[in-house]
Design a protein around this motif. Structure first.
Motif, PDB file in Angstrom:
ATOM      1  N   LEU A  49       0.829  -1.213   0.000  1.00  0.00           N
ATOM      2  CA  LEU A  49       0.000   0.000   0.000  1.00  0.00           C
ATOM      3  C   LEU A  49       0.860   1.259   0.000  1.00  0.00           C
ATOM      4  N   LEU A  50       1.960   1.254   0.757  1.00  0.00           N
ATOM      5  CA  LEU A  50       2.849   2.417   0.754  1.00  0.00           C
ATOM      6  C   LEU A  50       3.494   2.595  -0.612  1.00  0.00           C
ATOM      7  N   ALA A  53       0.773   4.051  -2.892  1.00  0.00           N
ATOM      8  CA  ALA A  53       0.460   5.447  -2.549  1.00  0.00           C
ATOM      9  C   ALA A  53       1.549   6.394  -3.052  1.00  0.00           C
ATOM     10  N   ARG A  56       1.258   6.620  -6.873  1.00  0.00           N
ATOM     11  CA  ARG A  56       0.105   7.443  -7.263  1.00  0.00           C
ATOM     12  C   ARG A  56       0.398   8.919  -7.074  1.00  0.00           C
ATOM     13  N   ARG A  57       1.118   9.271  -5.992  1.00  0.00           N
ATOM     14  CA  ARG A  57       1.482  10.673  -5.775  1.00  0.00           C
ATOM     15  C   ARG A  57       2.407  11.170  -6.878  1.00  0.00           C
ATOM     16  N   GLY A 113       2.503   7.120   4.935  1.00  0.00           N
ATOM     17  CA  GLY A 113       1.169   7.251   4.345  1.00  0.00           C
ATOM     18  C   GLY A 113       0.488   8.547   4.721  1.00  0.00           C
ATOM     19  N   LEU A 116       2.106  11.384   2.660  1.00  0.00           N
ATOM     20  CA  LEU A 116       1.705  11.330   1.254  1.00  0.00           C
ATOM     21  C   LEU A 116       0.263  11.770   1.060  1.00  0.00           C
ATOM     22  N   ALA A 117      -0.587  11.516   2.041  1.00  0.00           N
ATOM     23  CA  ALA A 117      -2.010  11.838   1.895  1.00  0.00           C
ATOM     24  C   ALA A 117      -2.323  13.283   2.234  1.00  0.00           C
TER      25      ALA A 117
END
Length: 227
Positions: A49-50, A53, A56-57, A113, A116-117
Motif C-alpha cells: 500500500l505504501l 500510494a 500514485r502521488r 502514508g 503522502l495523503a
C-alpha cells in the motif's frame, strides 16, 4: 450485439505472479522476525500500500522529494524481503537488527502514508494577476519652422484696470479609493508576511505592486489597508 471475448493480458498475469511472490516473501520474513499470526499477513499489505500510494502521488502531482523518498523506502523493503528469503539469511536464526526493523515498520509506514495523503503539492497557491499593458507611445511631431512675419506697428498704450478680487475656489475633494476584493487583500497579507519574514522589514508599495502584478492605484489602496 456480440460481446468481445475475454483476453488475458500477459503483463497483468506477470504482475499478479510477481505480487503474489513478493507478498509471500514479506510474510515469511515477518513471521521469521517474530510477527506471527495475522500480524505476519499485515506486513505485506502495508508495504504494498505504501508503494502504491507513493507511485500514485508521483503520477498525479509530479515528481517530488517526498514521493520519491517513500517510494524508494517501500521498494527497498519489498526487494530486501525477496533477497533475504532467497537464502541470504537463515530464517530460523534472524539477527536482532532485522527484528528491530520489522517491528518498527508499522510506525514508519503510518508516517509515510500520512505525509503522502496530507502534504500539499509544490505548486503556487494563486496565479499572478495579469499586468496592465503599457499604453501606445505617442508619436513625436516635429515643429514646423516659424514663418518670418513683418513687424507689426507699435500699439497704442492701453490702460489696464486693476483686477477685482475673485472668490477663492473650493478645494477639490480627493477621489474615492476603489474597493479592493477581500481575496486580493488576503493574498497581499500573505505576500507582506512572507517579505517581512525573509527580509525583516515591512514591504513597500513598489515591491507589493511587483509581487501582485496590479496597477499603481490599486497597489496604493492595498498598501493603505495593510498599514
Amino acid at each position: 450485439m456480440t460481446r468481445p471475448a475475454l483476453r488475458v493480458d500477459a503483463v497483468l498475469v506477470q504482475a499478479v505472479i510477481a505480487g503474489a511472490l513478493s507478498f509471500a516473501h514479506l510474510h515469511d520474513l515477518a513471521a521469521a522476525a517474530g510477527q506471527d499470526g495475522w500480524k505476519a499477513w499485515a506486513y505485506p499489505i502495508s508495504v504494498d500500500l505504501l508503494l502504491v500510494a507513493a507511485w500514485r502521488r508521483l503520477r498525479t502531482d509530479g515528481p517530488s522529494r517526498l514521493a520519491w523518498s517513500w517510494f524508494l523506502i517501500a521498494l527497498v523493503a519489498s526487494l530486501g524481503a525477496n533477497v533475504a528469503t532467497a537464502g541470504l539469511l537463515d530464517l530460523n536464526d534472524v539477527p536482532a537488527w532485522l527484528s528491530i526493523l520489522v517491528a518498527a515498520w508499522p510506525a514508519l509506514a503510518f508516517m509515510g502514508g500520512t505525509l503522502l495523503a496530507h502534504s500539499p503539492a509544490d505548486r503556487s497557491s494563486a496565479p499572478p494577476a495579469p499586468a496592465t499593458p503599457d499604453p501606445d507611445p505617442v508619436p513625436e511631431v516635429e515643429p514646423e519652422p516659424a514663418a518670418v512675419a513683418e513687424p507689426d506697428p507699435l500699439p497704442e498704450p492701453v490702460v489696464v484696470p486693476e483686477p477685482e478680487e475673485t472668490p477663492a475656489l473650493p478645494t477639490a475633494e480627493p477621489a474615492p479609493v476603489a474597493p479592493v476584493p477581500a481575496a486580493l487583500v488576503d493574498h497581499a497579507h500573505k505576500v507582506a508576511d512572507d517579505h517581512h519574514a525573509r527580509t525583516g522589514s515591512p514591504i513597500d508599495t513598489d515591491t507589493l505592486r511587483a509581487r501582485l502584478g496590479v496597477p499603481p492605484h490599486l497597489a496604493d489602496a492595498i498598501a493603505a489597508q495593510l498599514a
